[in-house]
Every structure is written in C-alpha cells, then in structure tokens.
Design a protein around this motif. Structure first.
Motif, PDB file in Angstrom:
ATOM      1  N   PRO A 105       0.916  -1.249  -0.060  1.00 50.81           N
ATOM      2  CA  PRO A 105      -0.039  -0.056  -0.012  1.00 50.81           C
ATOM      3  C   PRO A 105       0.824   1.411  -0.141  1.00 50.81           C
ATOM      4  CG  PRO A 105      -0.689  -1.504   1.758  1.00 50.81           C
ATOM      5  CD  PRO A 105       0.663  -2.082   1.156  1.00 50.81           C
ATOM      6  N   LYS A 106       1.923   1.208   0.492  1.00 49.09           N
ATOM      7  CA  LYS A 106       2.773   2.340   0.673  1.00 49.09           C
ATOM      8  C   LYS A 106       3.349   2.697  -0.736  1.00 49.09           C
ATOM      9  CE  LYS A 106       4.997   5.634   2.480  1.00 49.09           C
ATOM     10  NZ  LYS A 106       4.152   6.875   3.499  1.00 49.09           N
ATOM     11  N   ILE A 107       3.951   1.558  -1.387  1.00 48.34           N
ATOM     12  CA  ILE A 107       4.319   1.853  -2.675  1.00 48.34           C
ATOM     13  C   ILE A 107       3.291   2.476  -3.520  1.00 48.34           C
ATOM     14  CG2 ILE A 107       5.013   0.587  -4.876  1.00 48.34           C
ATOM     15  CD1 ILE A 107       6.577  -1.537  -2.932  1.00 48.34           C
ATOM     16  N   ARG A 108       2.081   1.868  -3.525  1.00 49.09           N
ATOM     17  CA  ARG A 108       0.986   2.529  -4.391  1.00 49.09           C
ATOM     18  C   ARG A 108       0.570   3.988  -3.987  1.00 49.09           C
ATOM     19  NH1 ARG A 108      -4.076   4.056  -4.238  1.00 49.09           N
ATOM     20  NH2 ARG A 108      -5.325   3.650  -5.949  1.00 49.09           N
ATOM     21  N   GLU A 109       0.811   4.299  -2.640  1.00 55.14           N
ATOM     22  CA  GLU A 109       0.432   5.630  -2.269  1.00 55.14           C
ATOM     23  C   GLU A 109       1.721   6.655  -2.905  1.00 55.14           C
ATOM     24  OE1 GLU A 109       0.116   5.807   2.245  1.00 55.14           O
ATOM     25  OE2 GLU A 109       1.089   7.938   1.900  1.00 55.14           O
ATOM     26  N   ASN A 110       2.739   6.196  -2.968  1.00 55.28           N
ATOM     27  CA  ASN A 110       3.913   6.971  -3.318  1.00 55.28           C
ATOM     28  C   ASN A 110       3.693   7.220  -5.246  1.00 55.28           C
ATOM     29  OD1 ASN A 110       5.197   7.450  -0.838  1.00 55.28           O
ATOM     30  ND2 ASN A 110       6.662   6.049  -1.190  1.00 55.28           N
ATOM     31  N   LEU A 111       3.376   5.941  -5.448  1.00 54.20           N
ATOM     32  CA  LEU A 111       3.326   6.219  -7.003  1.00 54.20           C
ATOM     33  C   LEU A 111       1.944   7.060  -7.384  1.00 54.20           C
ATOM     34  CD1 LEU A 111       3.606   2.421  -8.102  1.00 54.20           C
ATOM     35  CD2 LEU A 111       4.941   4.235  -8.901  1.00 54.20           C
ATOM     36  N   LEU A 112       1.175   6.812  -6.515  1.00 56.80           N
ATOM     37  CA  LEU A 112      -0.259   7.688  -6.698  1.00 56.80           C
ATOM     38  C   LEU A 112       0.075   9.160  -6.718  1.00 56.80           C
ATOM     39  CD1 LEU A 112      -3.333   7.963  -7.356  1.00 56.80           C
ATOM     40  CD2 LEU A 112      -3.803   7.586  -4.711  1.00 56.80           C
ATOM     41  N   GLY A 113       0.688   9.563  -5.558  1.00 58.01           N
ATOM     42  CA  GLY A 113       1.256  10.847  -5.289  1.00 58.01           C
ATOM     43  C   GLY A 113       1.970  11.516  -6.613  1.00 58.01           C
ATOM     44  N   LEU A 114       2.876  10.666  -7.327  1.00 59.63           N
ATOM     45  CA  LEU A 114       3.472  11.066  -8.436  1.00 59.63           C
ATOM     46  C   LEU A 114       2.527  11.193  -9.705  1.00 59.63           C
ATOM     47  CD1 LEU A 114       6.449   8.940  -7.615  1.00 59.63           C
ATOM     48  CD2 LEU A 114       6.637  11.451  -7.928  1.00 59.63           C
ATOM     49  N   PHE A 115       1.556  10.194  -9.967  1.00 60.92           N
ATOM     50  CA  PHE A 115       0.792  10.305 -10.906  1.00 60.92           C
ATOM     51  C   PHE A 115      -0.211  11.506 -10.819  1.00 60.92           C
ATOM     52  CE2 PHE A 115       1.692   5.696 -11.868  1.00 60.92           C
ATOM     53  CZ  PHE A 115       2.268   5.923 -12.896  1.00 60.92           C
ATOM     54  N   GLN A 116      -0.690  11.889  -9.716  1.00 59.88           N
ATOM     55  CA  GLN A 116      -1.380  12.996  -9.173  1.00 59.88           C
ATOM     56  C   GLN A 116      -0.998  14.232  -9.342  1.00 59.88           C
ATOM     57  OE1 GLN A 116      -2.720  11.903  -5.343  1.00 59.88           O
ATOM     58  NE2 GLN A 116      -4.893  11.079  -6.127  1.00 59.88           N
TER      59      GLN A 116
END
Lengths: 194, 194
Positions: free
Chosen positions: B90-101
């Motif tokens: 979930p942390k990897i996903r959160e970081n990726l999401l922040g970048l994509f956003q």
C-alpha cells in the motif's frame, strides 16, 4: 545495378550501411550527408548511388531491418505459448536476455533508433503491442496473473527495457546477462501467476 | 520592482507563468516568443519585463519549481523509513499515486519537462538517484529484497512512471488511481521483501 548482385557489390553495400549507421549515431540524421557516409566507407559518391537512391533510402533500410529483427525477437515468446509453463521466470529472463544482447550487438543502430524521438516512439509502440498480445495469450492460458493489464504491463516492460539499455548497456556499465537478471528480479514476480 | 510585491503584481506574475507553460507545451521552447506569452496572458511586453528579465528566466523558474516539488514527492517515502513496514505494497501504491497525481495536475508542464529530451534526462537522473537512495535505505532495513539492485530498480521504476504518464495519464486514457494500481501490481512483488 548488376554490380550490386556480385560479391564485391554486396561488400560495398554492407560497408555503406555500416558507415551510415556510424554517421547517423555520431551526428544525427539531419547533419549526416552522403559525402560523410562515402568518406567513412572509403568509397565514392558514385558508388553510393549505385546501391542507394538517397540518404533517406539507406536510413530506411537500416530502420526496416532493425525493426524486423527486433519484432521477431519480441515475438519469440509467442510461438511456444501452447506449451505449459511457457511464462516462467527463466523464460522471461531468456527473452529479456535476447533483447539486451540484440541491442548490445548493434550499439550504433540502437542509439539511432532508441534515442531518435519519433523513430523511438514508433518502435516503442510496435514492441508494446507485441508484448501485450503475448501477455494476453499467456494470461488466457493461466500463466500470467489475471489482475495484470496486458497493455499497461507491456508499456512498462518496454520502457524498462529501453531505459536499462540506454543507461547501463550502451554505456557498458553492465552486461546483457546482468541486466536480464536484474530486470527479471524486478518484474517476473509481478507477471507470473503463482 | 515594488509592483511585483503587491497582490495585483503577484497575479500578473502568475498569469505570465501559466501563459508561458501553455506556450512552451504547445510550441516548444525555441519557437515560443515573449510576445506570444504576453499575448496569451493579456498583458503588455513592458509588464513581462517587470517580472522576468527574459524568456530563459521564466522557463528556468517553471523548471526549478517543477523539479523541487517533484523531488520532494519522490523523496517523501524516505522520511518514514525508520518506521517498520514502511516499504509495503500500500505504501508503494501511495507514493506512485502521489507522483501520478502530481503529473496529472500539471499536464502542460509535465509535457514540457518530461518530453524535452535534455530536461527530461536531467530530471530522470535526479529522480532515479532519490529512488535508489530510498530503496537502499529500505533494503538495509530489511524491507526490500536483498537481491535487488537499487540503482537498476530505480532507473526501471522511473522509466515506468514516465512512460505510463506519457502514454495513459496525459492522454486521459487512465486515472492516476488506475495507473497507481497497475504499476503497483506489476512492481511491488519484485521490490518488497517477503
């Protein structure tokens, strides 16, 4: 045009193709002149026009050969798909290794076609399409995780292949084997169905 | 220069920056003139030079702000490293999401700086360096697979991020959430220590 069918003719033709690849890689397509190509090949301008009608033609031939060979490699995984366990970690490594070795064997052409924005983009999309089809077939066969998007995974895999080639392979920081190991380490668990 | 400190001055400055981003994205840096920027901003050439000495200066300011914000985001994972289980799916996903956003919120600037070959390359290397450090720290803490090369994995991850942004996010084919899910699906199992 008879000369181009002789053995000597084939040699001159090959020398011109190799010289053109060097010039395109060193100076870019736009700044390369036919006179640079023949100078590097140690041939005359007249000899050049015996084999190629223009700079565009020699570039086109290099590109088409590169694309065709690369497509065959990228497509190789597909042919053994009916076999069970085709999409295994060693198989992924083998395919990646074949691609890295292909680029390593043609550093100048790889530079020309992977770096050139437009050509690179066209090639990227062709490769991604083949990889996506391959992933989809293997997904239907149960070898690839069902939750994976073949389109997104294919784009990502080609992007990884390109970047590692540019960053570590063409700069001779790592070998094709090392990169195939690293890329498999990172990607295989996300692809192969448990 | 007093005017630039007033509220109205700040508004004009911001309008010029936004107009410049639009022009750079539409026509490229080289083909953008100060006259295009002021026309789009609905201001005068004189107003432009009140806030910026040159086209180079406005480009530089956009680039530095983009780099700084992006570096902070790419670096965000690092700060919580001492906590156990930091490197989780979930942390990897959160970081990726922040970048994509981040990219999604700035489509024009993302186009300018991710597509521009030289700027893109500089940014890619900066990002990869931060990600590699983050991976190394988490590897030492036992959260990342010990066999993973932080340098190679970081280059690969940034390449995936870039490509999916260019291919699916800026073209509005997928949302930042969808891409974060797909990228996590593909990459997380290869990164997180079992």
């Amino acid at each position: 045009m008879n000369r181009s069918r002789t053995e000597k003719g084939e040699k001159s033709r090959k020398r011109l193709l190799e010289a053109a690849a060097e010039e395109f890689a060193s100076n870019g397509y736009d700044r390369t002149r036919v006179s640079d190509i023949v100078k590097r090949a140690g041939l005359t301008q007249a000899a050049f026009y015996l084999y190629f009608p223009s700079k565009e033609a020699v570039y086109g031939e290099l590109r088409d050969a590169f694309f065709t060979q690369l497509s065959e490699l990228a497509d190789a995984g597909k042919q053994v798909t009916p076999l069970p366990k085709e999409m295994t970690v060693p198989k992924i490594r083998e395919n990646l290794l074949g691609l890295f070795q292909f680029f390593r064997a043609r550093p100048r052409l790889t530079q020309v076609f992977l770096a050139a924005a437009q050509e690179g983009e066209r090639l990227h999309q062709q490769m991604a399409k083949l990889v996506a089809e391959n992933l989809r077939t293997n997904q239907n066969a149960g070898h690839v995780r069902p939750e994976l998007s073949p389109e997104v995974a294919a784009e990502a895999m080609v992007a990884v292949l390109y970047r590692l080639t540019e960053r570590f392979l063409l700069t001779e920081v790592m070998t094709a084997e090392e990169l195939a190991d690293h890329a498999t380490e990172l990607l295989a668990r996300g692809i192969v169905a448990p």
